[in-house]
Motif scaffolding. Structure first.
Motif: not given
Lengths: 202, 288
Positions: A1-4, A29-30, A47-50, A53-59
């Motif tokens: 996965m890309r860096d969140p 946006k998405y 995009k929305m999923k990505e 997931e990124a927001y989840d990971a950071i939180t």
């Protein structure tokens, strides 16, 4: 996965508020509402999923990897499902709907033209195909006919209403909202600076 | 292509404006290098937009300096050579030539003289470009033939006529690329928009010359601005939605400006009639 952080386009040192703001902007946006019946809806969904997931990971990461993480209030769950009305599964119309959803517009069109009797549903589906193809005027006419034939059907009415008012899709923040106030004359003066002999810039 | 696709400069950041100008100058240089001194005559804002769109996403932009074609004493920042620039240059030549052929045919023997002579001048360049991009050239030819047939039969559907031009422009996107779905969708609606806005712009002229006009054929001789605006706005929305799904690197902001500000502005100007006035103004000098 890309860096969140790079998915959300923020610096790893950003504050929680900044991250939330970036996430909200991207989610706006998405958002599936902006891609309803759009042939690129699947890309928007990805995009929305990505970003979810990124927001989840950071939180989670910031909460110390604990399990106390909760979906932010007002967040976008992305729980978007295609609206389906009740149809007998074997009818031609149901097959046409499936073909439209699968993106096979040519197949859907051929199948639809085999139907001898044109009713509200026929015009609605014909309108949906036209809309997906980008034949927007034809889509509008077909939706209107569908509503005329079956005025009680909410799905048709919604489709027509969407055509009659501007989609209200995403617009970037900032000056993009107030474009109506721009003056064309001064705008075209601006191109003066592209002169071969060079005008002043900014 | 008719010069309708422009940015709104007052809303551009300096670096984006510089990038735009460097791309414009770079495309001019690329046309000159590949096709000789005639080809840069056909350079316009629409082709600049195409170049910006087709460029692979880059984080940073470093211009090089090159001698200006119009004034050899001046050196200007230009974008460096790139496959996207070459693709856009080739496609520009092909589109410009077919456009000339088309207007030569429309305007009759005497009226079509200037266009015909220009087409003759551009012919060697066109031949070279068509050889380099045979698929694109073929698509343009087929689409324009279809369009001519529809015009002949007085087609009352704006969607069908606009579809031919939209598919033509859609073919300008490189086929093998991760962004190609996004680009083809964006270019489809851009083509649709350009065709219809041009039809609206020509409405009066076509009525006087008793020529076919898709807007008149659909909405009657006076047109129907309300309905046309609605369908054009929807195309702009489609363009915006497609645009947001692609990656453009440092070229994102300028493309965003053109799509969300430039195009709506031109649309308003065409509807309220100020576009004709604006076209007459000397936009290349600082005088109004």
């Amino acid at each position: 996965m890309r860096d969140p952080y790079s998915v959300l386009g923020v610096n790893p040192n950003a504050t929680d508020d900044e991250i939330k703001k970036a996430y909200r902007e991207l989610a706006r946006k998405y958002h599936p509402d902006n891609y309803q019946n759009n042939p690129l809806a699947d890309l928007a969904e990805e995009k929305m999923k990505e970003i979810n997931e990124a927001y989840d990971a950071i939180t989670k990461q910031r909460a110390g990897g604990g399990s106390s993480y909760q979906q932010p209030s007002g967040g976008y769950g992305g729980g978007y499902t295609q609206q389906q009305s009740g149809y007998t599964p074997n009818s031609t119309y149901a097959r046409v709907r499936n073909l439209i959803n699968a993106g096979d517009l040519g197949g859907a069109e051929r199948l639809l033209y085999e139907v001898p009797q044109k009713n509200g549903e026929w015009y609605f589906l014909s309108g949906s195909i036209a809309y997906r193809k980008g034949w927007l005027d034809e889509a509008m006419q077909n939706y209107s006919l569908a509503v005329q034939m079956e005025p009680g059907n909410m799905e048709y009415r919604q489709a027509l209403a969407m055509m009659q008012q501007r989609g209200g899709g995403y617009r970037p923040a900032g000056s993009y909202g107030s474009s109506t106030q721009c003056d064309p004359c001064s705008a075209y003066m601006c191109f003066s600076c592209l002169t071969p002999w060079g005008g002043m810039c900014c | 292509m008719f010069g309708y696709v422009r940015p709104l400069r007052s809303e551009l950041k300096c670096r984006d404006f510089d990038l735009y100008r460097a791309t414009y100058c770079g495309l001019c240089r690329c046309l000159r290098r590949r096709y000789g001194p005639i080809a840069p005559m056909f350079l316009n804002f629409d082709f600049t937009f195409l170049t910006l769109l087709l460029w692979q996403p880059e984080e940073n932009f470093t211009p090089c300096r090159g001698r200006c074609h119009a004034n050899l004493l001046v050196k200007k920042p230009m974008c460096p050579d790139d496959p996207a620039l070459e693709l856009a240059a080739d496609e520009s030549v092909i589109l410009a030539w077919w456009k000339l052929k088309d207007s030569a045919k429309d305007d009759g023997f005497f009226g079509g003289m200037p266009a015909r002579s220009l087409a003759l001048l551009l012919y060697p360049a066109y031949q070279k470009a068509a050889k380099l991009r045979p698929a694109f050239d073929e698509t343009v030819r087929i689409c324009l033939e279809e369009l001519a047939a529809l015009e002949q039969e007085n087609c009352p559907s704006i969607d069908r006529t606009a579809d031919t031009f939209a598919r033509l422009l859609q073919a300008a996107a490189p086929p093998e690329e991760s962004r190609s779905r996004v680009l083809t969708q964006l270019l489809y609606h851009l083509g649709r928009w350009i065709y219809l806005i041009d039809a609206r712009d020509d409405l009066k002229e076509d009525r006087q010359a008793d020529r076919y006009n898709p807007v008149a054929a659909r909405y009657g001789p006076q047109g129907d601005d309300e309905a046309l605006k609605l369908t054009l706005d929807h195309s702009l929305d489609f363009m915006g939605a497609a645009f947001q799904l692609g990656d453009y690197g440092c070229r994102g902001p300028i493309l965003e400006n053109i799509i969300y500000l430039g195009l709506p502005l031109v649309q308003r100007a065409v509807f309220d009639g100020s576009w004709a006035q604006i076209k007459k103004q000397k936009i290349w000098s600082n005088r109004q």
